[in-house]
Each structure stands twice: as structure tokens, then as C-alpha cells.
Design a protein around this motif. Structure first.
Motif, PDB file in Angstrom:
ATOM      1  N   ASN A  66      38.860  46.053  -8.273  1.00 63.69           N
ATOM      2  CA  ASN A  66      39.710  45.322  -9.223  1.00 63.69           C
ATOM      3  C   ASN A  66      39.869  43.505  -8.835  1.00 63.69           C
ATOM      4  O   ASN A  66      39.534  42.942  -9.896  1.00 63.69           O
TER       5      ASN A  66
ATOM      6  N   ARG B 268      36.618  41.985  -9.628  1.00 66.72           N
ATOM      7  CA  ARG B 268      36.417  41.688 -11.435  1.00 66.72           C
ATOM      8  C   ARG B 268      37.423  40.556 -11.740  1.00 66.72           C
ATOM      9  O   ARG B 268      36.803  39.634 -12.429  1.00 66.72           O
TER      10      ARG B 268
ATOM     11  N   ARG C  46      35.716  36.934 -13.003  1.00 65.23           N
ATOM     12  CA  ARG C  46      36.403  36.354 -14.327  1.00 65.23           C
ATOM     13  C   ARG C  46      37.136  35.048 -14.031  1.00 65.23           C
ATOM     14  O   ARG C  46      36.799  34.009 -14.879  1.00 65.23           O
TER      15      ARG C  46
ATOM     16  N   PRO D  22      38.648  46.680 -16.874  1.00 66.78           N
ATOM     17  CA  PRO D  22      37.455  46.661 -16.845  1.00 66.78           C
ATOM     18  C   PRO D  22      36.726  47.160 -18.424  1.00 66.78           C
ATOM     19  O   PRO D  22      37.547  47.391 -19.084  1.00 66.78           O
TER      20      PRO D  22
ATOM     21  N   PRO E 211      32.835  41.376 -15.376  1.00 68.94           N
ATOM     22  CA  PRO E 211      31.794  40.919 -14.317  1.00 68.94           C
ATOM     23  C   PRO E 211      30.323  41.754 -14.764  1.00 68.94           C
ATOM     24  O   PRO E 211      30.477  42.555 -15.416  1.00 68.94           O
TER      25      PRO E 211
ATOM     26  N   ARG F 168      27.307  43.815 -13.199  1.00 62.63           N
ATOM     27  CA  ARG F 168      26.994  44.741 -12.093  1.00 62.63           C
ATOM     28  C   ARG F 168      25.608  45.097 -12.096  1.00 62.63           C
ATOM     29  O   ARG F 168      24.828  45.034 -13.236  1.00 62.63           O
TER      30      ARG F 168
END
Length: 347
Positions: free
Chosen positions: A141, A144, A148, A195, A222, A224
Motif C-alpha cells: 500500500n 503504491r 503516485r 490498487p 504504479p 509492476r
């Protein structure tokens, strides 16, 4: 706009104070309760953990109780949470804590990090929330949120990105409210900075500081790194009955689902004739075979595609342990991979 900087601290704390989720481990954040909750929450949703946490605390209210518990007790309490190495590490750590720390968790980040099953995130969460130490707790969390805030397209699975994020948040920790800041970041990621491309930016207390929002990239961040495809294994899972008893077997002590009890299964999707021949060769006295609805279970690196078969025996199979359905329900931790097949059993 400022991304990850001290400017985010007070707005996050004010937002957290104004209203956050009422979670049982937050209302009484003792070190043991925080530790157990954080281990349970790995790879598991908060709502799913509530019931498990309450049952666990009723049965094993402190570290000495966990250290003294039989494996059958703590694995049964864990049944359905998956990743059973986590609960075994909890028990190993409890034994060590009783031997070296008088049955208490140490108020020291490095000593927490040295415990079995405790990584940087869990050590940071316990240290900050339970002991007030000014250390970060960076989970998915928080990674992420950081990506951002900074409009950063580095994959959040990148080890360098994780290290840099921990260092940056470590510099922001207030000496008096580090636990609350960590929890506010977790809360933001879990309830607002969501997410899968759906952040609720209009509800975010630090929207004005978010580079990703202002550049229109919040929904695509984000990034990955691409995951390797899981290996698929076909299996034939067996619900074995002999009279009123159910046949189980224990898995090897190492490997997938190590040491757990399971419904017996064979490699491949076997036809009725192939299955009957294989079981007869194993010394089983088969009376009846009935097909069950197939099921799929996904592990981290492998997924099982299982055909289910109800097997009725004339005599107990020599390689199985036979228990009553009530004993299976109350005393044996059965991995969730087999849960859909157990529904055919009746007391």
C-alpha cells in the motif's frame, strides 16, 4: 506539488484522526496483538482477518500460550488463511521469545527483524505502532502511495525502489506519532489510493501534493514487473470414505503445504478406469467411485486444476489416517485447496 516530503505528514495525521477503520488490533495495540495481526494480514484482506484474529486471541492470548501450543492447535486456528509457514514461524518466534526475552517482544527494531518470519515491514509496524519507535513500515500500500505521489514509473517490485522508499519515509517519521503515520499511510492505500487503476483521488487528503494526480497518471501507476506465469498441475483429489470415517494423509515436512493434513490426491486427471487401477495397485479395496465437481486453487507459483472423486472403500486404506467428519472439522487443519470437496461430507 511535492511528492513524498514532510508536507504530507500533518494532512495524513489529521485525516487519520478524523476517522479511520475500527479494527480490533488498533483498539488495543499491544505488541503481541499488533504482531499477530500483521502476520495474518500478509496476503489476506482485512475483513477476512477479523474473525481469525478474535478466535486466535481467545485461544492463545499471549506469547507463552502460543509457545506452549501444539501444532494441531495453531494450524487449526490458521485454517483458511493459507501460507502456513507464517503460522509456524509465529510459533517458532514465540518459543524463542520465551527463551530469550521472558515471553515478550523486544522494543528494538533490529531484534524484531531477527525473529523468524519477521521482515522489514512487520518489524517496522510492531516497532512503531506498539512501541512508538520512529521507523517506517513500508508495504505494498505504501509503495503504491509513494509511486503516485512522486509520479514514479519505476516498478514497485524493484528492490532499489523499495529501499529508497523506506529511506525516504524514515526521514519523515515524527518522534511522537510514527505508528499513527504508518497506519495513516496503510489506511490511505487500503481505502483511498486503491490498487488496480481505481484511486479515489477526490477523497485523498494529500491530493494537492500528488504529482501523479496532477500529471494525470494516478490511475496507471504504479508499474509492476511482469510476473512469471504460474505452473499448472493437474490433480485428481479424492474424498475417501470407509463407513462413517474420512481418509486423510499428512503431506511431507518440506515443500508446498508442508506437514499439513490433506485429502489424498494423485498426479494428473485420471479416468475412472485409470483411477480404479491405480488405487487397487496401492492396496485399496474400492467399492464405488463418483465424480465430483472440479475445482481450481491458485498458489503463488503454481495452480492446481483438480478433478474431484468420491471414493468409497470396503476396508481402510493402509496409507491413510481415518477420522470422523466432526474430527476433521474441529481438530484437523485442512488447506483451503480442498475446501470445495469437503462440502460433500456429512456428520
Amino acid at each position: 506539488m511535492s511528492g513524498v516530503s514532510k508536507a504530507i505528514v500533518q494532512p495524513l495525521l489529521d485525516w487519520y484522526d478524523a476517522g479511520h477503520r475500527d479494527l480490533p488490533w488498533r483498539s488495543e495495540p499491544t505488541p503481541y496483538r499488533v504482531w499477530v495481526s500483521e502476520i495474518m494480514l500478509q496476503q489476506t484482506r482485512v475483513e477476512a482477518v477479523r474473525g481469525y484474529f478474535s478466535r486466535w486471541m481467545n485461544a492463545l492470548p499471549d506469547i507463552p500460550a502460543l509457545a506452549a501450543a501444539d501444532e494441531a492447535v495453531y494450524t487449526k486456528l490458521w485454517e483458511g488463511l493459507g501460507y502456513y509457514s507464517r503460522v509456524r514461524n509465529l510459533h517458532r518466534a514465540a518459543v524463542l521469545l520465551c527463551e530469550e526475552y521472558g515471553g515478550e517482544l523486544p522494543a528494538d527494531y533490529d531484534r524484531l527483524l531477527a525473529l523468524p518470519g519477521v521482515g522489514e515491514y512487520t518489524a517496522g509496524a510492531v516497532a512503531s505502532i506498539a512501541f512508538g519507535l520512529p521507523v517506517p513500515a513500508v508495504d505494498g500500500n505504501v509503495l503504491r502511495v509513494a509511486a503516485r505521489l512522486d509520479n514514479d514509473f519505476t516498478p514497485i517490485t524493484d528492490a532499489k525502489f523499495k529501499k529508497q522508499t523506506r529511506e525516504r519515509f524514515a526521514a519523515l517519521m515524527p518522534s511522537d506519532r510514527s505508528g499513527d503515520l504508518n497506519q495513516s499511510l496503510m489506511e490511505l492505500g487500503a481505502t483511498v489510493c486503491l490498487p488496480n487503476g481505481a484511486p479515489r483521488c477526490a477523497d485523498c487528503p494529500i491530493q494537492h501534493l500528488c504529482e501523479g494526480f496532477h500529471r494525470g497518471n494516478a490511475a496507471v501507476l504504479p508499474l509492476r514487473a511482469a510476473k512469471k506465469a504460474r505452473r499448472v498441475e493437474n490433480r485428481t483429489a479424492l474424498v475417501v470414505r470407509c463407513g462413517q470415517l474420512v481418509g486423510l494423509r499428512q503431506r511431507p515436512k518440506k515443500g508446498l503445504l508442508a506437514g499439513l493434513w490433506e485429502l489424498p490426491s494423485l498426479d494428473g486427471h485420471l479416468s475412472p478406469d485409470e483411477l480404479r487401477a491405480a488405487l487397487t495397485e496401492m492396496g485399496w479395496s474400492v467399492r464405488k467411485l463418483l465424480s465430483l465437481r472440479p475445482a481450481k486453487h491458485i498458489f503463488t507459483h503454481v495452480e492446481w486444476h483438480m478433478n474431484g472423486v468420491y471414493v468409497e472403500l470396503d476396508a481402510p486404506a493402509p496409507t491413510l489416517t481415518f477420522v470422523t467428519p466432526a474430527e476433521l472439522r474441529d481438530a484437523y487443519a485442512l488447506p483451503s485447496a480442498f475446501r470445495s470437496f469437503v462440502s460433500v461430507l456429512e456428520d
